[in-house]
Design a protein around this motif. Structure first.
Motif, PDB file in Angstrom:
ATOM      1  N   ASN A  73      -9.296 -11.334   2.319  1.00 32.55           N
ATOM      2  CA  ASN A  73      -8.717 -10.136   1.728  1.00 32.55           C
ATOM      3  C   ASN A  73      -7.582 -10.639   0.847  1.00 32.55           C
ATOM      4  OD1 ASN A  73      -7.613  -7.692   1.099  1.00 32.55           O
ATOM      5  ND2 ASN A  73      -6.781  -7.267   3.129  1.00 32.55           N
ATOM      6  N   LYS A 107     -12.731  -2.114  10.149  1.00 38.18           N
ATOM      7  CA  LYS A 107     -13.744  -2.180   9.094  1.00 38.18           C
ATOM      8  C   LYS A 107     -15.137  -2.318   9.704  1.00 38.18           C
ATOM      9  CE  LYS A 107      -9.903  -2.250   7.149  1.00 38.18           C
ATOM     10  NZ  LYS A 107      -8.986  -2.989   6.385  1.00 38.18           N
ATOM     11  N   PHE A 152       0.815  -1.216   0.000  1.00 39.83           N
ATOM     12  CA  PHE A 152       0.000   0.000   0.000  1.00 39.83           C
ATOM     13  C   PHE A 152       0.857   1.279   0.000  1.00 39.83           C
ATOM     14  CE2 PHE A 152      -2.871  -3.347   1.458  1.00 39.83           C
ATOM     15  CZ  PHE A 152      -3.844  -3.210   0.477  1.00 39.83           C
ATOM     16  N   GLY A 202      -8.504   1.839  -3.597  1.00 42.75           N
ATOM     17  CA  GLY A 202      -7.333   0.986  -3.415  1.00 42.75           C
ATOM     18  C   GLY A 202      -7.290   0.410  -2.021  1.00 42.75           C
ATOM     19  N   ILE A 203      -6.602   1.088  -1.116  1.00 47.90           N
ATOM     20  CA  ILE A 203      -6.502   0.563   0.259  1.00 47.90           C
ATOM     21  C   ILE A 203      -7.893   0.489   0.879  1.00 47.90           C
ATOM     22  CG2 ILE A 203      -6.037   2.834   1.321  1.00 47.90           C
ATOM     23  CD1 ILE A 203      -4.016   1.190   3.175  1.00 47.90           C
ATOM     24  N   GLY A 204      -8.126  -0.556   1.637  1.00 48.28           N
ATOM     25  CA  GLY A 204      -9.432  -0.749   2.263  1.00 48.28           C
ATOM     26  C   GLY A 204      -9.600   0.168   3.455  1.00 48.28           C
ATOM     27  N   TYR A 256     -14.847  -6.211  -0.643  1.00 42.94           N
ATOM     28  CA  TYR A 256     -13.915  -6.278  -1.764  1.00 42.94           C
ATOM     29  C   TYR A 256     -14.497  -7.003  -2.964  1.00 42.94           C
ATOM     30  CZ  TYR A 256     -10.460  -4.838   1.714  1.00 42.94           C
ATOM     31  OH  TYR A 256      -9.781  -4.152   2.679  1.00 42.94           O
ATOM     32  N   LYS A 311      -3.568  -6.098  12.409  1.00 41.70           N
ATOM     33  CA  LYS A 311      -2.287  -6.149  11.694  1.00 41.70           C
ATOM     34  C   LYS A 311      -1.114  -6.339  12.658  1.00 41.70           C
ATOM     35  CE  LYS A 311       0.301  -3.299   8.386  1.00 41.70           C
ATOM     36  NZ  LYS A 311       0.226  -2.016   7.660  1.00 41.70           N
ATOM     37  N   ARG A 322      -8.207  -5.675  -7.306  1.00 45.99           N
ATOM     38  CA  ARG A 322      -9.176  -5.524  -6.210  1.00 45.99           C
ATOM     39  C   ARG A 322      -9.720  -4.102  -6.162  1.00 45.99           C
ATOM     40  NH1 ARG A 322      -7.606  -5.339   0.103  1.00 45.99           N
ATOM     41  NH2 ARG A 322      -7.471  -3.141  -0.482  1.00 45.99           N
TER      42      ARG A 322
HETATM   43  C1  MLT Z   1      -6.286  -3.497   2.775  1.00 47.29           C
HETATM   44  O1  MLT Z   1      -6.545  -2.607   1.970  1.00 47.29           O
HETATM   45  O2  MLT Z   1      -5.998  -4.648   2.437  1.00 47.29           O
HETATM   46  C2  MLT Z   1      -6.342  -3.150   4.195  1.00 47.29           C
HETATM   47  O3  MLT Z   1      -6.844  -1.905   4.412  1.00 47.29           O
HETATM   48  C3  MLT Z   1      -5.024  -3.191   4.793  1.00 47.29           C
HETATM   49  C4  MLT Z   1      -5.123  -3.304   6.269  1.00 47.29           C
HETATM   50  O4  MLT Z   1      -6.189  -3.559   6.828  1.00 47.29           O
HETATM   51  O5  MLT Z   1      -4.073  -3.187   6.888  1.00 47.29           O
END
Ligand code: MLT
Length: 392
Positions: free
Chosen positions: A175, A237, A16, A39-41, A330, A107, A371
């Motif tokens: 993911n 999330k 990322f 992009g990034i979740g 996703y 994480k 993704r």
């Molecule tokens: C992702 O986009 O895969 C996540 O946001 C990364 C994460 O949760 O560290």
């Protein structure tokens, strides 16, 4: 002084960070273009009001000696661990308070847990998957093997008796693919782990997005998992905590290897290396699990799932094949026209100013895939899909 040479085996930058750098470059070269980030979740909706109020109140308590809180318990305050225990009850899993460890997010714990395991263990990692599992084991110099997710197995790799793995990572909903293991499939993994004396590290960070009630939200819905699994979850999330930071890890009392309790080892590790999550954040997290908090979080998740529908409807229209988006934020799509993941990334960015995540960043089996996240605003999701339609 010698450095940890294993770092030489890592890619130069974390996935990322690499994407962010490319987007920054594009932005500086195209200051007028409105970039849409899928992009990034990372969540975009604000925190539920009940959560904000609880956090504010807790911060105000810090202003008076009668209600001031210094260091908290390293494992987390009872009030939050109770709330998490009660939340698990709602999907039929009973936990003891001692088994729940509050953290600053999944994480960190997914990486930190490796402190408990020998460097000679063989690690089985799904491919594609969240890059943290791979990178943290490379840092430790462990032998890594892969369980490939592909179209044929619906991106849900299953155990094989021919493969010997000591540490197994599972992520469900996955993911990046959004694929979710069924109860029977998780039973097969638990059976494999019990038979082979392996441990499953189960990442359930996206459990709150599961819409189909038959699908398991926790590895501990599976009989025997308490003897072979650790679960990591996060409020990032579930409740929009990406900028607040709070998660939890469940290490069952029954988890013993070589006569050692992994729960006690993890407690020892945390009390030594971690001073806990701040009191106001834990109060805010407690509010997530209140009736009102759960309702508000569900509303936010429903909003994101509408975005997922907007994305998948466009994929259907453009005849682009995909999985995910049903029980996960996703959508995992096949890059059209045989493009590689990074080729598709560059095309989307340069021609539509839309950012996604190249599938190859999640492992070799992700090459040729891409993704998109549903975490943007509805307007942004719609506009991004309109732009996509124009270029395809
Ligand atoms: C992702 O986009 O895969 C996540 O946001 C990364 C994460 O949760 O560290």
């Amino acid at each position: 002084m010698r450095i940890n040479e294993n770092y030489k085996n890592l890619k130069e930058s974390y996935l990322f960070s690499e994407i962010a750098a490319r987007v920054e470059k594009f932005k500086s070269e195209n200051p007028d273009k409105k970039i849409i980030r899928m992009g990034i979740g990372d969540v975009t909706l604000p925190l539920p009001q009940v959560v904000v109020e609880a956090g504010k109140k807790a911060f105000e308590e810090q202003a008076f000696s009668e209600t001031f809180h210094g260091y908290g318990p390293e494992q987390g305050y009872d009030f939050l661990r109770e709330a998490i225990r009660d939340y698990y009850k709602t999907f039929g899993v009973s936990l003891h308070m001692d088994e729940i460890f509050v953290s600053d997010g999944a994480k960190s714990d997914v990486g930190n847990v490796l402190d408990l395991f020998d460097k000679d263990n063989t690690v089985l990692i799904p491919n594609p998957v969240y890059p943290v599992y791979f990178d943290t084991n490379v840092m430790n110099g462990r032998k890594i093997i892969f369980a490939e997710g592909n179209k044929e197995n619906n991106f849900l790799p299953m155990p094989s008796d021919e493969v010997k793995a000591d540490i197994i990572y599972l992520c469900s909903p996955n993911n990046p693919t959004g694929a979710v293991y069924t109860k029977e499939q998780l039973e097969a993994w638990v059976k494999y782990a019990l038979k082979n004396g392996s441990i499953i590290l189960f990442d359930s960070a996206y459990e709150a997005f599961i819409q189909d009630e038959k699908l398991p939200r926790s590895i501990f819905s599976i009989e025997g998992a308490e003897k072979c699994a650790i679960e990591f979850c996060s409020l990032s999330k579930t409740a929009g905590f990406t900028g607040v930071r709070c998660g939890y890890t469940v290490v069952p009392e029954a988890l013993e290897f070589e006569g050692m309790s992994l729960r006690k080892m993890w407690l020892r590790r945390q009390t030594t290396k971690f001073n806990g999550v701040s009191y106001p954040v834990q109060r805010a997290a407690q509010a997530v699990f209140s009736k009102e908090g759960i309702e508000q979080c569900r509303k936010n998740i429903a909003y994101y799932m509408e975005n997922a529908k907007i994305i998948t409807a466009t994929m259907d229209k453009l005849n682009i094949s995909y999985v995910g988006g049903e029980n996960s934020p996703y959508v995992w799509l096949k890059c059209p026209g045989g493009m590689t993941s990074w080729e598709f990334f560059d095309k989307l960015l340069s021609e539509a100013a839309v950012v996604g995540t190249p599938g190859s960043g999640f492992g070799t089996a992700g090459e040729g895939y891409f993704r998109l996240t549903a975490f943007s605003s509805k307007e942004a999701a719609k506009e991004a899909m309109e732009r996509l339609e124009k270029i395809f």
